[in-house]
Design a protein around this motif. Structure first.
Motif, short mmCIF file in Angstrom:
data_model
loop_
_atom_site.label_atom_id
_atom_site.label_comp_id
_atom_site.label_asym_id
_atom_site.label_seq_id
_atom_site.Cartn_x
_atom_site.Cartn_y
_atom_site.Cartn_z
N THR A 57 1.00 -1.30 0.29
CA THR A 57 0.04 0.03 0.32
C THR A 57 0.96 1.36 -0.30
OG1 THR A 57 0.05 -0.18 2.16
CG2 THR A 57 -2.49 -1.07 0.73
N THR A 58 1.82 1.68 0.18
CA THR A 58 2.89 2.22 0.43
C THR A 58 3.21 2.99 -0.86
OG1 THR A 58 2.73 2.15 3.37
CG2 THR A 58 4.66 3.48 1.53
N ASN A 59 4.18 1.50 -1.06
CA ASN A 59 4.69 1.45 -2.18
C ASN A 59 3.21 2.35 -3.57
OD1 ASN A 59 6.84 0.86 -2.05
ND2 ASN A 59 7.17 -0.80 -2.78
N ILE A 92 0.52 4.31 -3.04
CA ILE A 92 0.66 5.89 -2.63
C ILE A 92 1.86 6.35 -3.45
CG2 ILE A 92 0.44 7.37 -0.85
CD1 ILE A 92 -0.74 5.11 0.71
N LEU A 93 2.99 5.88 -3.39
CA LEU A 93 4.07 6.47 -2.89
C LEU A 93 5.33 6.37 -4.74
CD1 LEU A 93 6.94 5.84 0.26
CD2 LEU A 93 4.98 8.48 -1.20
N HIS A 94 4.70 5.42 -5.08
CA HIS A 94 5.09 5.11 -6.59
C HIS A 94 4.35 5.10 -7.87
CE1 HIS A 94 8.73 5.35 -4.41
NE2 HIS A 94 8.46 3.90 -3.87
N GLY A 95 2.69 4.55 -7.03
CA GLY A 95 1.63 4.31 -8.12
C GLY A 95 0.70 5.12 -8.21
N GLY A 96 0.71 6.34 -7.72
CA GLY A 96 0.22 7.67 -7.90
C GLY A 96 -1.62 7.30 -7.19
N GLY A 97 -1.00 6.01 -5.93
CA GLY A 97 -2.62 6.16 -4.92
C GLY A 97 -3.02 4.59 -5.11
N ILE A 98 -3.62 4.34 -3.88
CA ILE A 98 -4.91 2.77 -4.19
C ILE A 98 -5.68 3.02 -4.98
CG2 ILE A 98 -5.41 0.63 -2.70
CD1 ILE A 98 -3.60 2.27 -0.01
N THR A 99 -6.59 2.15 -6.05
CA THR A 99 -7.28 2.28 -6.89
C THR A 99 -8.07 0.80 -5.89
OG1 THR A 99 -6.29 1.06 -8.49
CG2 THR A 99 -6.33 3.51 -8.72
N ALA A 100 -7.19 -0.11 -5.74
CA ALA A 100 -8.15 -0.75 -5.16
C ALA A 100 -7.72 -1.93 -4.29
CB ALA A 100 -8.75 -1.48 -6.47
N PHE A 101 -8.19 -2.71 -3.67
CA PHE A 101 -7.43 -3.34 -2.21
C PHE A 101 -8.20 -4.45 -2.12
CE2 PHE A 101 -5.28 -4.08 0.97
CZ PHE A 101 -5.47 -5.13 2.07
N ASP A 102 -7.64 -5.95 -1.84
CA ASP A 102 -8.92 -7.00 -1.22
C ASP A 102 -8.21 -8.00 -0.42
OD1 ASP A 102 -10.65 -9.00 -2.37
OD2 ASP A 102 -10.00 -9.55 -2.23
N VAL A 103 -8.39 -8.46 0.66
CA VAL A 103 -8.08 -9.64 1.17
C VAL A 103 -8.54 -10.78 0.99
CG1 VAL A 103 -8.59 -8.13 3.33
CG2 VAL A 103 -6.49 -9.85 3.38
N ALA A 104 -8.22 -12.04 1.12
CA ALA A 104 -8.95 -13.06 1.00
C ALA A 104 -7.79 -13.99 1.59
CB ALA A 104 -8.93 -13.67 -0.07
N ALA A 133 19.83 5.80 3.20
CA ALA A 133 18.90 6.53 2.67
C ALA A 133 17.08 5.76 2.65
CB ALA A 133 18.96 7.01 1.76
N ALA A 134 16.53 6.77 2.92
CA ALA A 134 14.75 5.86 2.64
C ALA A 134 14.86 5.18 1.13
CB ALA A 134 14.25 7.35 3.39
N GLY A 135 13.89 4.08 1.57
CA GLY A 135 13.44 3.30 -0.08
C GLY A 135 14.17 2.86 -0.58
N GLY A 136 13.55 1.79 -1.10
CA GLY A 136 14.33 0.33 -1.80
C GLY A 136 14.09 -0.68 -1.44
N ARG A 137 13.40 -1.06 -0.38
CA ARG A 137 13.32 -1.37 0.52
C ARG A 137 12.44 -2.56 0.13
NH1 ARG A 137 16.91 1.45 3.30
NH2 ARG A 137 18.81 1.33 3.73
N GLY A 138 11.08 -1.97 -0.23
CA GLY A 138 10.08 -2.61 0.57
C GLY A 138 9.81 -3.83 -0.44
N TRP A 139 10.38 -4.12 -1.80
CA TRP A 139 9.96 -4.56 -2.66
C TRP A 139 10.39 -6.11 -2.78
CZ3 TRP A 139 6.25 -6.68 -5.73
CH2 TRP A 139 6.52 -7.12 -7.03
N PRO A 140 12.00 -5.92 -2.68
CA PRO A 140 12.39 -7.30 -1.82
C PRO A 140 12.01 -7.14 -0.63
CG PRO A 140 14.49 -5.30 -2.40
CD PRO A 140 12.60 -5.05 -2.23
N ILE A 141 10.99 -6.90 0.30
CA ILE A 141 10.65 -7.75 1.15
C ILE A 141 9.97 -7.98 0.88
CG2 ILE A 141 9.25 -6.73 3.97
CD1 ILE A 141 11.75 -4.17 3.94
N VAL A 142 9.02 -7.64 0.65
CA VAL A 142 7.42 -8.34 -0.39
C VAL A 142 7.87 -9.19 -0.79
CG1 VAL A 142 5.45 -8.93 -1.69
CG2 VAL A 142 6.17 -6.49 -0.86
#
Length: 143
Positions: free
Chosen positions: A61-63, A65-77, A108-117
């Motif tokens: 969700t952070t990515n 917001i920061l890189h994708g122009g905002g959350i347009t849909a969200f789903d959890v199952a 420096a901040a950033g760049g760690r989220g995708w590898p964590i996912v």
């Protein structure tokens, strides 16, 4: 259990589903969905697994917001395979892990989220959307 989950702090989309505005709202939605399934005995959850699912949710969700122009849909199952979190955004750009130089500014901040996912999720898929943007789906095992 596959249904849109609503949060208190959310905005309506065209299909009348609500999407979280903040990562905290998305985490609350995931925590609630997992708790429901564990309570009814449909899913067994190890202690660290929920934390992993919440961290993946935060990063996606952070990515968005920061890189994708905002959350347009969200789903959890939630099912015996784990927690499936899907986050859509407006960007067609596919996430990439950037190499960080081993230098004094490496904190420096950033760049760690995708590898964590990618490390915490058993399955990660990125799909383009027909009207532009993308949907990233990650499955985090619960056991």
């Amino acid at each position: 259990m596959r249904e849109p989950h609503r949060t208190d702090s959310a905005t309506a989309t065209r299909d009348t589903r609500l999407v979280p505005c903040r990562p905290a709202d998305a985490r609350r939605t995931v925590r609630h969905a997992v708790a429901e399934r564990c309570r009814d005995g449909a899913v067994i959850c190890r202690g660290q697994a929920l934390d992993d699912a919440l961290l993946v949710t935060s990063e996606l969700t952070t990515n968005a917001i920061l890189h994708g122009g905002g959350i347009t849909a969200f789903d959890v199952a939630v099912d015996s395979g784990g927690v499936r979190v899907s986050v859509s955004d407006r960007s067609d750009d596919v996430p990439v892990a950037t190499a960080r130089p081993d230098e004094p500014d490496r904190c420096a901040a950033g760049g760690r989220g995708w590898p964590i996912v990618c490390r915490l999720a058993r399955d990660v898929r990125v799909a383009g959307l027909p009207c532009g943007g993308k949907c990233i789906t990650a499955v985090v095992p619960l056991h």
